[in-house]
Design a protein around this motif. Structure first.
Motif, short mmCIF file in Angstrom:
data_model
loop_
_atom_site.label_atom_id
_atom_site.label_comp_id
_atom_site.label_asym_id
_atom_site.label_seq_id
_atom_site.Cartn_x
_atom_site.Cartn_y
_atom_site.Cartn_z
N SER A 69 -4.81 11.05 -17.30
CA SER A 69 -5.22 10.86 -15.90
C SER A 69 -6.32 9.81 -15.76
O SER A 69 -6.51 9.26 -14.68
N GLN A 70 -7.03 9.50 -16.85
CA GLN A 70 -8.10 8.49 -16.78
C GLN A 70 -7.57 7.06 -16.82
O GLN A 70 -8.26 6.12 -16.48
N GLY A 71 -6.33 6.88 -17.28
CA GLY A 71 -5.80 5.52 -17.48
C GLY A 71 -5.37 4.87 -16.18
O GLY A 71 -4.90 5.56 -15.26
N PRO A 72 -5.48 3.54 -16.08
CA PRO A 72 -5.13 2.84 -14.83
C PRO A 72 -3.64 2.88 -14.51
O PRO A 72 -3.25 2.68 -13.37
N ASN A 73 -2.78 3.15 -15.52
CA ASN A 73 -1.33 3.12 -15.27
C ASN A 73 -0.73 4.52 -15.15
O ASN A 73 0.49 4.68 -15.26
N SER A 74 -1.58 5.51 -14.93
CA SER A 74 -1.06 6.89 -14.95
C SER A 74 -0.09 7.18 -13.78
O SER A 74 0.67 8.13 -13.86
N GLY A 75 -0.11 6.34 -12.74
CA GLY A 75 0.80 6.56 -11.62
C GLY A 75 2.09 5.76 -11.76
O GLY A 75 2.96 5.84 -10.89
N ASP A 76 2.24 4.98 -12.86
CA ASP A 76 3.46 4.16 -13.03
C ASP A 76 4.63 5.04 -13.47
O ASP A 76 4.44 6.09 -14.10
N LEU A 77 5.83 4.52 -13.20
CA LEU A 77 7.04 5.33 -13.43
C LEU A 77 7.20 5.77 -14.89
O LEU A 77 7.36 6.96 -15.18
N VAL A 78 7.17 4.80 -15.80
CA VAL A 78 7.48 5.15 -17.20
C VAL A 78 6.40 6.07 -17.79
O VAL A 78 6.74 7.11 -18.38
N PRO A 79 5.11 5.75 -17.64
CA PRO A 79 4.10 6.70 -18.14
C PRO A 79 4.28 8.10 -17.53
O PRO A 79 4.08 9.11 -18.22
N MET A 80 4.68 8.15 -16.25
CA MET A 80 4.87 9.48 -15.65
C MET A 80 6.06 10.22 -16.27
O MET A 80 6.02 11.44 -16.45
N ILE A 81 7.09 9.48 -16.63
CA ILE A 81 8.23 10.13 -17.32
C ILE A 81 7.76 10.66 -18.68
O ILE A 81 8.08 11.79 -19.07
N PHE A 82 6.98 9.86 -19.39
CA PHE A 82 6.46 10.31 -20.69
C PHE A 82 5.63 11.59 -20.51
O PHE A 82 5.73 12.53 -21.29
N ALA A 83 4.79 11.56 -19.47
CA ALA A 83 3.94 12.74 -19.22
C ALA A 83 4.80 13.97 -18.90
O ALA A 83 4.49 15.09 -19.32
N GLY A 84 5.91 13.74 -18.18
CA GLY A 84 6.82 14.85 -17.87
C GLY A 84 7.42 15.44 -19.14
O GLY A 84 7.48 16.67 -19.30
N VAL A 85 7.85 14.55 -20.05
CA VAL A 85 8.43 15.04 -21.31
C VAL A 85 7.36 15.82 -22.09
O VAL A 85 7.63 16.88 -22.66
N TRP A 86 6.15 15.28 -22.09
CA TRP A 86 5.05 15.96 -22.79
C TRP A 86 4.86 17.38 -22.24
O TRP A 86 4.72 18.34 -23.01
N CYS A 87 4.85 17.48 -20.92
CA CYS A 87 4.62 18.80 -20.30
C CYS A 87 5.75 19.76 -20.66
O CYS A 87 5.51 20.94 -20.91
#
Ligand code: NDP
Length: 263
Positions: A69-87
């Protein structure tokens, strides 16, 4: 130290993380993590395995979500998909898996506190290395979704996850709810699924999932978790295979250790 991303803090921690993988390679050849069938009072205090698994895995979720959540790209599509897989991954490992475990009522605690505490180092590091990389240091434009690494890697990851969940379910069902409620703790030979071929299909599938994760995220934190999991799980798979063979004279002779038809 700045050798990978150019960020001295990230790169120093990444370097230390790979040193840790090397240490685990050496240590895991000598001792198995003291939990479950390899639990031992020699390694100090133990807790209920449901609590142990939950506590050990918790920092993976917390540190990932914080650093991501601290990173500047946390709202971008691909990072969000990665975060979804992580969760999804850590919802299973850190919450669902321990909640479903069948632990005999009144049985002795069998999850070494040492495993929980050393696990914290790994899960926190993994959360930091992946969370920061996905939302800050890595470069993941939307076109990454068309990259063969993403397509192949995510296929491998979800196949591994499905096989892992299935294999864990087979093991869980070896003990009935009535049996554990009555305080009976018994080990049995698992059958079906990938158990037809190997003694530790959960480990095989876990490693497959992390290889897929490393391919579709193309990230150093994923390489770290694959390395440390392999260092830990490969020797444990051999020890588990020997344990089954010694405990059960009727254990299937053609069952391999870890990799179907190969090893
Ligand atoms: P456990 O040895 O704790 O086994 C899980 C549960 O199944 C425990 O309740 C255990 O009981 C029970 N059980 C195991 N074998 C039998 C049997 N033959 N008969 C009846 N009950 C049995 O955990 P694992 O080492 O198997 O790992 C669980 C999951 O965690 C796997 O999916 C694995 O891949 C993953 N994992 C990942 C790691 C990583 O580094 N990424 C590290 C370790 C595990 P009891 O507690 O009484 O032994």
């Amino acid at each position: 130290m700045s050798w990978f991303t150019g960020d001295p803090t990230y790169d120093t921690i990444l370097f230390l993380a790979f040193v840790l993988v090397g240490m685990v390679v050496v240590a895991a050849r000598v001792i198995q993590s003291p939990y479950g069938r390899f639990a031992s009072p020699r390694y100090g205090v133990s807790v209920d395995p449901r609590l142990g698994w939950f506590l050990m895995e918790l920092p993976a979720t917390l540190s990932f979500l914080y650093f991501f959540s601290q990173g500047p790209n946390s709202g971008d599509l691909v990072p969000m998909i990665f975060a979804g897989v992580w969760c999804i991954h850590y919802a299973n490992r850190g919450f669902i898996f321990p909640a479903l475990m069948r632990v005999a009522r009144g049985s002795k605690s069998s999850f070494g506190l040492l495993v929980v505490v050393s696990g914290w180092v790994v899960t926190s590091l993994h959360g930091y290395l992946s969370g920061s990389y996905f939302s800050e240091f890595g470069s993941y434009p939307d076109s990454w979704l068309d990259d063969p690494r993403f397509i192949i890697g995510i296929g491998i990851y979800f196949s591994g996850l499905a096989l892992n969940v299935h294999s864990d379910a087979i093991v869980r069902n070896l003990r009935s709810r009535d049996e554990v409620a009555a305080g009976i703790k018994r080990y049995r030979i698992p059958h079906g699924g990938l158990f037809r071929y190997v003694s530790s299909p959960s480990y095989f599938a876990e490693l497959m999932a992390w290889i897929g994760f490393a391919i579709f995220t193309w990230s150093p934190g994923a390489l770290f978790i694959f390395g440390i999991s392999a260092a830990n799980l490969i020797p444990r798979a051999f020890a588990t295979h020997r344990w089954y063979q010694e405990k059960f004279p009727e254990y299937p002779r053609d069952r391999k250790v870890l990799i179907p038809f190969v090893l």
